[in-house]
Design a protein around this motif. Structure first.
Motif, PDB file in Angstrom:
ATOM      1  N   ASP A 531      29.788  50.584  44.484  1.00 28.86           N
ATOM      2  CA  ASP A 531      30.789  49.851  43.960  1.00 28.86           C
ATOM      3  C   ASP A 531      32.121  50.567  44.251  1.00 28.86           C
ATOM      4  O   ASP A 531      33.384  49.565  44.288  1.00 28.86           O
ATOM      5  N   GLU A 532      32.279  51.195  45.583  1.00 27.98           N
ATOM      6  CA  GLU A 532      33.549  51.564  45.682  1.00 27.98           C
ATOM      7  C   GLU A 532      34.443  50.488  46.771  1.00 27.98           C
ATOM      8  O   GLU A 532      33.703  50.203  47.837  1.00 27.98           O
ATOM      9  N   ILE A 533      35.239  50.356  45.944  1.00 28.20           N
ATOM     10  CA  ILE A 533      36.459  49.448  46.799  1.00 28.20           C
ATOM     11  C   ILE A 533      36.605  48.781  47.942  1.00 28.20           C
ATOM     12  O   ILE A 533      37.015  48.233  48.769  1.00 28.20           O
ATOM     13  N   HIS A 534      37.177  50.600  48.622  1.00 24.00           N
ATOM     14  CA  HIS A 534      37.448  50.566  50.289  1.00 24.00           C
ATOM     15  C   HIS A 534      36.426  50.536  51.082  1.00 24.00           C
ATOM     16  O   HIS A 534      36.870  50.051  51.941  1.00 24.00           O
ATOM     17  N   HIS A 535      34.976  50.740  50.375  1.00 25.95           N
ATOM     18  CA  HIS A 535      33.962  50.620  50.999  1.00 25.95           C
ATOM     19  C   HIS A 535      33.707  49.701  51.396  1.00 25.95           C
ATOM     20  O   HIS A 535      34.303  48.839  52.626  1.00 25.95           O
ATOM     21  N   GLU A 569      30.266  43.749  40.513  1.00 29.82           N
ATOM     22  CA  GLU A 569      30.695  42.488  40.093  1.00 29.82           C
ATOM     23  C   GLU A 569      32.272  42.341  39.882  1.00 29.82           C
ATOM     24  O   GLU A 569      32.972  41.174  40.733  1.00 29.82           O
ATOM     25  N   ALA A 570      32.881  43.326  39.515  1.00 35.39           N
ATOM     26  CA  ALA A 570      34.832  43.352  39.308  1.00 35.39           C
ATOM     27  C   ALA A 570      34.850  43.470  40.544  1.00 35.39           C
ATOM     28  O   ALA A 570      36.285  42.488  40.456  1.00 35.39           O
ATOM     29  N   ASN A 571      34.762  43.862  41.490  1.00 32.20           N
ATOM     30  CA  ASN A 571      35.432  43.962  42.837  1.00 32.20           C
ATOM     31  C   ASN A 571      34.930  43.320  43.898  1.00 32.20           C
ATOM     32  O   ASN A 571      36.137  43.096  44.848  1.00 32.20           O
ATOM     33  N   ALA A 572      34.081  42.623  43.092  1.00 27.05           N
ATOM     34  CA  ALA A 572      33.374  41.458  44.094  1.00 27.05           C
ATOM     35  C   ALA A 572      33.832  40.530  44.285  1.00 27.05           C
ATOM     36  O   ALA A 572      34.444  39.820  44.593  1.00 27.05           O
ATOM     37  N   LYS A 573      34.985  39.946  43.072  1.00 23.35           N
ATOM     38  CA  LYS A 573      35.334  39.083  42.433  1.00 23.35           C
ATOM     39  C   LYS A 573      37.131  38.890  43.003  1.00 23.35           C
ATOM     40  O   LYS A 573      37.954  38.594  44.146  1.00 23.35           O
TER      41      LYS A 573
END
Length: 635
Positions: A531-535, A569-573
């Protein structure tokens, strides 16, 4: 701003580039969260796909060698006169050294094929290690290479025939008839075509061996007088001139191994473990055959005869064994050169299949004949393209040959470039046997030197090369950026308000919007583990820059309860907010991550695996990237 029910479009307060028309079509809907379990029918479809993949590996060591081998070994018929013209009596030296450079390319090609055992190379290699734009440049070069291979083989066969018999029509008509004939043969399918190519190659090899034996016997009878005369008349005035002649001969002599680059283009059809043997079978015979045949030519024929445009090997055959041997050699020349047409055709079909799966060209290129499995649209389009290329060159074999020399060298340079990018961008994907980086740079340097050498020998070559490459790259660029082109048309339409008043003109704007929306609704997937957002951001950014879509699905496989990464889920949003022009859905698949389940998911979502993107698998992965059929877009 996100509605609770996920309805509506994402909005923005920024001004629009369209002053008079709506820009709502530029904004996608809101993403959703979906938990998905694969059904039995989906899994059955996934298993069927892997079985079909295994069945498609139909080419053994010798049939796979034959497809490219006819082009490689058939080069002796058009390489010898060109080399003699620049190297003179030093031609045997040049033709011995030229194939030796492939000792640098073989480990490079083997390393790439072991890491990425997929057809369509080097286009598919670059697609997995670099940007799609760079990959399309390589696709354009490959298409030109395959078309030139077919044209030169057909045209040389026609000219060889015209040199022996009086034809009732020009030689280019024979070349066109050969292209038409092999269009029909290509419709029989890969397996049958490979068997035919093997029969042709065996016949050619037997012919060359018989010719060499007859020439050796004749040489022993006449002695070295002709060889000494050739040496006396055409030796270089100084050592420096001799070295220069040898180098020029090497620059043209490498064209005697054209066709070698075609083998990786159908590597997915070759049975596992046989690709290195195929490269060996293609390489080793060229080292000795071209050199020995050239030596025999100089020992028996005057150099003036070679430079005079005669069919060199047929003349050698008649001098060595009589008219019957000449007829045999002419039949072999026409037959094996026609095999080169088949090499270009089948390689191009593999390339078209990959481009179609990547949505660069229409999906109808994937249509096949049920009985033979031949992609008939690819066959027809390639032969039509080859005919147009031949026509635009004025049916001139010399023009196509000049362009082909640089195209072939550029394609060969793409292999070490691909491996260099693989080491840097996809380091974990390297094959079981690492290749020293010095070999890669050596191949690049030698390729560049030979490329420059060919331009120096014939400067006009660069003009033909640039014209054809720019033309094909432009066509592929337009195919890749169809939606951007429509946006420009829509913007021009917006600049003339008077066009918006009539009912007929208004319908144009509506049609453009509907067509754009329909094209952008074709979804793609990214398969993620963490779930790493930079990736995640980099993967979404890749999709935005390389694919024309407004529908992206983030897929996470998880077969345990509560095992989903906490911030996924939060990062996908957040990403869904950050990219207003893309709808980003999060799909949690309750199953294990393996090729069968990925293929099952592709069937469930109606998305081809070639449009499912993932990060680079580790060296400990039990599966090959070819098993997944996905594209690698991250380290």
């Amino acid at each position: 701003m996100r509605p609770k029910d996920g309805s509506g479009r994402k909005l923005t307060a920024l001004p629009s580039r369209f002053l008079n028309l709506t820009n709502d079509f530029e904004f996608a809907g809101w993403g959703t969260l979906q938990n998905l379990s694969l059904e039995k029918d989906d899994i059955a479809e996934g298993e069927a796909r892997l079985e079909e993949l295994a069945r498609s590996r139909v080419l053994g060591q010798f049939t796979a060698s034959a497809l490219a081998g006819n082009d490689v070994l058939g080069g002796v018929f058009y390489t010898l006169p060109a080399v003699v013209a620049v190297a003179g009596v030093y031609s045997p030296i040049s033709l011995f050294i030229a194939p030796l450079v492939l000792f640098l390319w073989r480990p490079v090609m083997e390393a790439l094929a072991s890491a990425l055992p997929i057809s369509g190379a080097p286009y598919t290699y670059i697609l997995n290690v670099s940007t799609k734009s760079f990959a399309l440049v390589s696709a354009a070069l490959l298409l030109l290479d395959f078309a030139s291979t077919s044209i030169i083989s057909a045209a040389t066969a026609a000219s060889y025939l015209a040199g022996e018999v009086t034809l009732p029509f020009p030689a280019f008509v024979v070349a066109i008839l050969i292209l038409i004939l092999f269009t029909l043969i290509g419709l029989t399918g890969t397996r049958e075509s490979a068997r035919l190519a093997l029969i042709v190659l065996i016949f050619h090899f037997a012919t060359i061996v018989a010719l060499m034996l007859a020439a050796i016997v004749h040489w022993s009878r006449i002695g070295n007088s002709q060889l000494a005369e050739n040496w006396t008349q055409f030796q270089a005035p100084s050592p420096r001139s001799a070295v220069l002649q040898v180098f020029r001969g090497i620059c043209l002599g490498v064209l005697g191994v054209t066709g070698f680059e075609c083998a990786p283009s159908y590597v997915a059809r070759i049975t596992p473990g046989n690709f290195p043997k195929v490269l060996r079978n293609l390489h080793l015979p060229t080292i000795f055959l071209n050199f020995l045949v050239m030596l025999l030519v100089l020992a028996i024929l005057p150099v003036q005869t070679v430079l005079g445009g005669a069919n060199v090997l047929s003349v050698l055959a008649e001098r060595s064994a009589g008219h019957w041997m000449r007829i045999w050699v002419v039949v072999d020349a026409v037959t094996v050169l026609c095999g080169g047409v088949l090499t270009g055709l089948l390689s191009a079909c593999e390339l078209f299949e990959q481009l179609s799966r990547d949505r660069v060209i229409p999906a109808w290129f994937l249509k096949t004949i049920p009985r033979t499995g031949s992609p008939y649209m690819s066959v027809f389009v390639f032969m039509l393209f080859s005919g147009l290329l031949y026509a635009t060159a004025g049916a001139s074999l010399s023009i196509v040959s000049q362009m082909f020399s640089l195209v072939w060298l550029t394609v060969m340079i793409l292999f070490p470039i691909s491996l260099l990018l693989l080491k840097y961008n996809r380091g974990r994907l390297q094959g079981p046997k690492p290749i020293p980086i010095g070999i890669i740079f050596a191949a690049l340097c030698i390729g560049a030197c030979v490329f420059i050498g060919n331009i120096v020998i014939a400067p006009s070559t660069a003009g033909y090369f640039a014209a054809y490459v720019v033309g094909i790259v432009s066509l592929f660029a337009l195919a890749q950026h169809k939606i951007h082109l429509i946006h420009w048309v829509y913007w021009l339409y917006d600049q003339f308000p008077s066009l918006h008043e009539s009912r007929f003109s208004k319908s144009w704007g509506t049609k453009l919007i509907n067509h754009t929306t329909k094209m952008k609704k074709q979804p793609v997937c990214i398969l993620v583990k963490s779930d790493e957002i930079h990736h995640l951001f980099r993967m979404v950014l890749y999709v935005q820059n390389n694919e024309e879509t407004s529908c992206l699905k983030i897929i996470h496989f998880n077969d345990t309860e509560g095992g989903v990464p906490s911030e996924l889920e939060a990062n996908a949003k957040i990403l869904d907010e950050a990219f207003p022009e893309i709808t980003i859905d999060l799909v949690i698949v309750r199953d294990t991550f393996e090729p069968t389940k990925v293929a099952a998911l592709a069937h469930r979502l109606k998305i081809p695996t070639s449009l499912m993107f993932m990060g680079c698998p580790g060296r400990g992965s039990p599966y090959s990237i070819a098993d997944f059929g996905t594209r690698i877009i991250a380290l």
